[in-house]
Scaffold this motif. Structure first.
Motif, short mmCIF file in Angstrom:
data_model
loop_
_atom_site.label_atom_id
_atom_site.label_comp_id
_atom_site.label_asym_id
_atom_site.label_seq_id
_atom_site.Cartn_x
_atom_site.Cartn_y
_atom_site.Cartn_z
N ALA A 1 0.82 -1.22 0.00
CA ALA A 1 0.00 0.00 0.00
C ALA A 1 0.85 1.26 0.00
O ALA A 1 0.36 2.34 -0.36
CB ALA A 1 -0.93 -0.01 1.21
N ASP A 2 2.13 1.17 0.41
CA ASP A 2 2.96 2.37 0.46
C ASP A 2 3.57 2.71 -0.90
O ASP A 2 4.36 3.65 -1.01
CB ASP A 2 4.06 2.21 1.52
CG ASP A 2 4.91 0.96 1.27
OD1 ASP A 2 4.68 0.27 0.24
OD2 ASP A 2 5.79 0.66 2.09
N GLY A 3 3.26 1.94 -1.94
CA GLY A 3 3.75 2.25 -3.29
C GLY A 3 5.10 1.71 -3.62
O GLY A 3 5.64 2.04 -4.69
N ARG A 4 5.71 0.87 -2.79
CA ARG A 4 7.02 0.34 -3.11
C ARG A 4 6.92 -0.62 -4.31
O ARG A 4 5.89 -1.29 -4.49
CB ARG A 4 7.64 -0.36 -1.90
CG ARG A 4 7.06 -1.72 -1.63
CD ARG A 4 7.66 -2.38 -0.40
NE ARG A 4 7.14 -1.80 0.83
CZ ARG A 4 7.41 -2.30 2.02
NH1 ARG A 4 8.20 -3.36 2.15
NH2 ARG A 4 6.91 -1.73 3.09
N GLU A 5 7.96 -0.71 -5.09
CA GLU A 5 7.96 -1.58 -6.25
C GLU A 5 8.31 -3.02 -5.86
O GLU A 5 9.07 -3.24 -4.92
CB GLU A 5 8.96 -1.06 -7.29
CG GLU A 5 8.59 0.28 -7.89
CD GLU A 5 9.56 0.72 -8.95
OE1 GLU A 5 10.51 -0.06 -9.26
OE2 GLU A 5 9.40 1.83 -9.48
N ALA A 6 7.76 -3.92 -6.62
CA ALA A 6 8.05 -5.35 -6.41
C ALA A 6 9.08 -5.78 -7.41
O ALA A 6 8.85 -5.75 -8.63
CB ALA A 6 6.77 -6.17 -6.56
N THR A 7 10.25 -6.18 -6.91
CA THR A 7 11.33 -6.57 -7.82
C THR A 7 11.21 -8.01 -8.30
O THR A 7 11.71 -8.34 -9.40
CB THR A 7 12.68 -6.39 -7.10
OG1 THR A 7 12.68 -7.17 -5.91
CG2 THR A 7 12.90 -4.92 -6.77
N ALA A 8 10.56 -8.84 -7.54
CA ALA A 8 10.44 -10.27 -7.91
C ALA A 8 9.00 -10.74 -7.67
O ALA A 8 8.68 -11.33 -6.62
CB ALA A 8 11.42 -11.12 -7.13
N PRO A 9 8.08 -10.44 -8.61
CA PRO A 9 6.69 -10.91 -8.44
C PRO A 9 6.64 -12.43 -8.42
O PRO A 9 7.44 -13.12 -9.05
CB PRO A 9 5.97 -10.33 -9.66
CG PRO A 9 6.85 -9.24 -10.17
CD PRO A 9 8.26 -9.66 -9.84
#
Length: 416
Positions: A358-366
């Motif tokens: 929810a804080d908008g961080r990116e996901a590097t390994a979905p």
């Protein structure tokens, strides 16, 4: 029986002594017996009545003579009745046997040997001498071979074929048939006509095409979803709805690769909603696409996703729904961390879910939700519970569409 018959022979029956001869009346006078002299004394009769004197006056007229009755000639009687048949002659008693002993028990036992010997052959014994044959009243059925019908053949019914057995068998079959018909009708009424009975698979699938507009949104996308034991390590999870997208088509709702993979099913309508967890640290977008194809088309699409592992490809991840002024406002393509795609086969619906921070961080390994939700997963989606979030919300929305179609949610479609 032979002993009684021998006992009844004439030599064993004592003769009756003859009656003494009748003595003539005694010529003695009553006065000869001193005991009856008083009783036999003649009693004087009543005095004679005086002779009536002739009445004075003329004598009464003489009665007219009565004419004689005409005689009927004896040759033609007017009302003659037929002469009664002569009574059968009674044979004289056997020599040496007195007639006075015919009504004794020994006599009847001695003369009943013929009755017992002919009873087993079906012939009736002849009537005893001096006794009339038994008389049957009018209307009384006479059984062949019964008493009173000498010479008639005896009728025997074989075992198990009596007249009443067929009637009882027919009645039992009738009752059994009626019971079976009534039971079938009651079962048909209880299963098919009852409003609480589940519909057939074909009826449920057909009803699934109209669920998107015939069911309230709160029934398809509840405001709150409780996931008992749906979190990491069996922890309880809870998700709250924060936004519902207007129903629309599927144009622009997917990335080009996923849109191409779902094109074979067709798109009637697409419904979407976004949830957040109890800590407001994760957001989840869930969507439900109503397909146009029949049940065979949905099964073919499910097989394609399963055999080609289309559900695990990162280029086939669904897009999030991130409305403004909500916790999901910063939820974009780069924040997608875990996802699942469900091609249902019992209803024409394709359910998907995608989760992120929810804080908008990116996901590097979905990572796919089924892999991230496995016990012991050490990836960021697995340890943060993002895989459990996508899987738990997708399970609940799929169950709601099944329930709205008339069937209970008993199976869980695994991600292809």
């Amino acid at each position: 029986m032979s002993t009684d018959a021998e006992f009844a022979e004439a030599r064993h029956i004592p003769p009756i002594p003859p009656r003494p001869p009748r003595q003539p009346a005694s010529a003695a006078t009553p006065e000869a017996d001193p005991h009856t002299a008083v009783l036999r004394r003649p009693v004087p009769g009543p005095p004679p009545a005086p002779a009536p004197s002739p009445p004075a006056g003329p004598p009464p007229p003489a009665a007219p003579p009565v004419p004689p009755r005409p005689t009927v000639p004896p040759s033609a009687p007017p009302h003659s009745r037929p002469a009664a048949p002569a009574a059968p002659a009674v044979p004289p008693p056997p020599a040496g046997r007195p007639a006075a002993f015919r009504d004794t028990a020994a006599f009847h036992l001695a003369n009943s040997q013929d009755v017992w010997s002919t009873a087993g052959r079906g012939a009736a014994p002849p009537p005893a001498a001096g006794r009339p044959a038994p008389r049957h009243w009018p209307g009384t059925p006479v059984r062949p071979g019964g008493p009173g019908v000498p010479g008639a053949p005896a009728r025997r019914f074989p075992a198990g074929r009596r007249p009443g057995a067929r009637v009882l068998a027919a009645a039992a079959c009738l009752v059994l048939g009626v019971g079976l018909l009534a039971g079938a009708a009651a079962g048909n009424w209880l299963t098919d006509d009852s409003p609480d009975a589940p519909p057939s698979p074909a009826a449920a699938f057909a009803r699934g095409h109209d669920v998107w507009h015939s069911t309230p949104v709160d029934s398809l996308f509840p405001r709150t979803i409780d996931g008992l034991g749906a979190g990491p390590g069996g922890a309880d999870r809870a998700w709250t709805r924060i936004a519902v997208a207007p129903d629309s088509g599927c144009t622009g709702a997917y990335d080009p690769a996923l849109a191409k993979a779902l094109a074979a099913a067709g798109c009637v309508r697409l419904l979407r909603a976004t949830y957040t967890d109890a800590t407001h640290s994760s957001v989840i977008t869930v969507g439900a696409q109503t397909a146009k194809v029949d049940q065979a088309g949905m099964m073919a699409l499910n097989t394609r996703f399963s055999t080609k592992n289309l559900g695990t490809r990162t280029d086939l991840m669904p897009l999030p729904y991130a409305p403004k002024d909500t916790a999901a406002e910063g939820f974009g393509r780069a924040q997608r961390a875990s996802w699942t795609v469900r091609v249902l086969t019992d209803v024409p619906v394709i359910v998907y879910a995608v989760s992120g921070f929810a804080d908008g961080r990116e996901a590097t390994a979905p990572q796919p939700a089924e892999d991230a939700a496995r016990p012991g997963a050490t990836t960021a989606p697995g340890e943060s519970g993002l895989g459990h979030d996508a899987k738990g919300v997708a399970d609940r929305i799929a169950a709601d569409f099944r329930t709205a179609s008339g069937i209970p949610s008993q199976t869980t479609e695994s991600s292809p």
